[in-house]
Design a protein around this motif. Sequence first.
Motif, PDB file in Angstrom:
ATOM      1  N   TRP A 158      11.217  17.138  -8.330  1.00 28.12           N
ATOM      2  CA  TRP A 158      10.395  18.015  -9.163  1.00 28.12           C
ATOM      3  C   TRP A 158       9.693  17.212 -10.256  1.00 28.12           C
ATOM      4  O   TRP A 158       8.492  17.365 -10.488  1.00 28.12           O
ATOM      5  CB  TRP A 158      11.259  19.096  -9.813  1.00 28.12           C
ATOM      6  CG  TRP A 158      11.837  20.074  -8.859  1.00 28.12           C
ATOM      7  CD1 TRP A 158      13.049  19.984  -8.245  1.00 28.12           C
ATOM      8  CD2 TRP A 158      11.234  21.271  -8.380  1.00 28.12           C
ATOM      9  NE1 TRP A 158      13.232  21.062  -7.419  1.00 28.12           N
ATOM     10  CE2 TRP A 158      12.150  21.877  -7.486  1.00 28.12           C
ATOM     11  CE3 TRP A 158      10.026  21.898  -8.621  1.00 28.12           C
ATOM     12  CZ2 TRP A 158      11.878  23.063  -6.846  1.00 28.12           C
ATOM     13  CZ3 TRP A 158       9.752  23.095  -7.982  1.00 28.12           C
ATOM     14  CH2 TRP A 158      10.681  23.664  -7.100  1.00 28.12           C
TER      15      TRP A 158
ATOM     16  N   GLY B  37       6.978  14.904  -8.869  1.00 18.26           N
ATOM     17  CA  GLY B  37       5.771  15.664  -8.523  1.00 18.26           C
ATOM     18  C   GLY B  37       4.913  15.935  -9.747  1.00 18.26           C
ATOM     19  O   GLY B  37       3.683  15.825  -9.701  1.00 18.26           O
TER      20      GLY B  37
ATOM     21  N   LEU C 240       7.302  21.295  -1.551  1.00 16.14           N
ATOM     22  CA  LEU C 240       7.593  20.284  -2.562  1.00 16.14           C
ATOM     23  C   LEU C 240       7.958  18.954  -1.908  1.00 16.14           C
ATOM     24  O   LEU C 240       7.503  17.891  -2.338  1.00 16.14           O
ATOM     25  CB  LEU C 240       8.723  20.747  -3.471  1.00 16.14           C
ATOM     26  CG  LEU C 240       9.174  19.756  -4.542  1.00 16.14           C
ATOM     27  CD1 LEU C 240       8.061  19.517  -5.548  1.00 16.14           C
ATOM     28  CD2 LEU C 240      10.421  20.250  -5.225  1.00 16.14           C
TER      29      LEU C 240
ATOM     30  N   LEU D 110       4.776  17.458  -0.521  1.00 16.49           N
ATOM     31  CA  LEU D 110       3.979  16.954  -1.638  1.00 16.49           C
ATOM     32  C   LEU D 110       4.560  15.644  -2.165  1.00 16.49           C
ATOM     33  O   LEU D 110       3.820  14.683  -2.419  1.00 16.49           O
ATOM     34  CB  LEU D 110       3.913  17.989  -2.763  1.00 16.49           C
ATOM     35  CG  LEU D 110       3.192  17.548  -4.028  1.00 16.49           C
ATOM     36  CD1 LEU D 110       1.707  17.398  -3.764  1.00 16.49           C
ATOM     37  CD2 LEU D 110       3.450  18.526  -5.151  1.00 16.49           C
ATOM     38  N   PHE D 111       5.868  15.588  -2.313  1.00 17.45           N
ATOM     39  CA  PHE D 111       6.533  14.372  -2.785  1.00 17.45           C
ATOM     40  C   PHE D 111       6.243  13.203  -1.856  1.00 17.45           C
ATOM     41  O   PHE D 111       5.862  12.121  -2.299  1.00 17.45           O
ATOM     42  CB  PHE D 111       8.039  14.622  -2.886  1.00 17.45           C
ATOM     43  CG  PHE D 111       8.859  13.387  -3.100  1.00 17.45           C
ATOM     44  CD1 PHE D 111       8.859  12.746  -4.325  1.00 17.45           C
ATOM     45  CD2 PHE D 111       9.635  12.864  -2.080  1.00 17.45           C
ATOM     46  CE1 PHE D 111       9.621  11.602  -4.528  1.00 17.45           C
ATOM     47  CE2 PHE D 111      10.404  11.730  -2.271  1.00 17.45           C
ATOM     48  CZ  PHE D 111      10.389  11.100  -3.500  1.00 17.45           C
TER      49      PHE D 111
ATOM     50  N   GLN E 101       2.582  12.131  -2.061  1.00 18.68           N
ATOM     51  CA  GLN E 101       2.325  11.405  -3.297  1.00 18.68           C
ATOM     52  C   GLN E 101       2.860   9.982  -3.236  1.00 18.68           C
ATOM     53  O   GLN E 101       2.204   9.047  -3.689  1.00 18.68           O
ATOM     54  CB  GLN E 101       2.951  12.139  -4.490  1.00 18.68           C
ATOM     55  CG  GLN E 101       2.203  13.375  -4.891  1.00 18.68           C
ATOM     56  CD  GLN E 101       2.907  14.120  -6.005  1.00 18.68           C
ATOM     57  OE1 GLN E 101       4.135  14.106  -6.107  1.00 18.68           O
ATOM     58  NE2 GLN E 101       2.123  14.775  -6.846  1.00 18.68           N
TER      59      GLN E 101
END
Length: 135
Positions: free
Chosen positions: A12, A15, A87, A90-91, A94
Amino acid sequence: MDCECAEDSWVWLYGLLALVIPTALGTIMGCIKAGLQLAKVDDKVPPVFISLPPPITMITLAILGIILWADMEDTCTDFYGENHMQLLVLFRIQVILLGIAAIFGFITVFAQAMVLVQQYVPIGDKAEGSEDKRV
């Protein structure tokens, strides 16, 4: 968060950091550059020092992301995969993108270091006292 591995995985927080820090750093560096131009001292600050923080930030975030991904336990990956799949995706995106940015960041830092060294430590013809013949 109620997950046991959330404190160890930092998914979290990473991100958030990967989205906020590069954006904020760009804004801050733009303000610093504008302030230097307004004060008419921008010619006294080598451009290398203004352009160096973003690639170093990308390298740092990429290394952090790779470490977090490598240290993530399978139970955490399963938990995020079942409950927070977006999530987790996305992690991973990234980390991959910042890894690519880190490669270019290393190239940029190396090139800027060479420019800085060339500027302050004359090498070759400049060391022998000949003048620069570039127009």
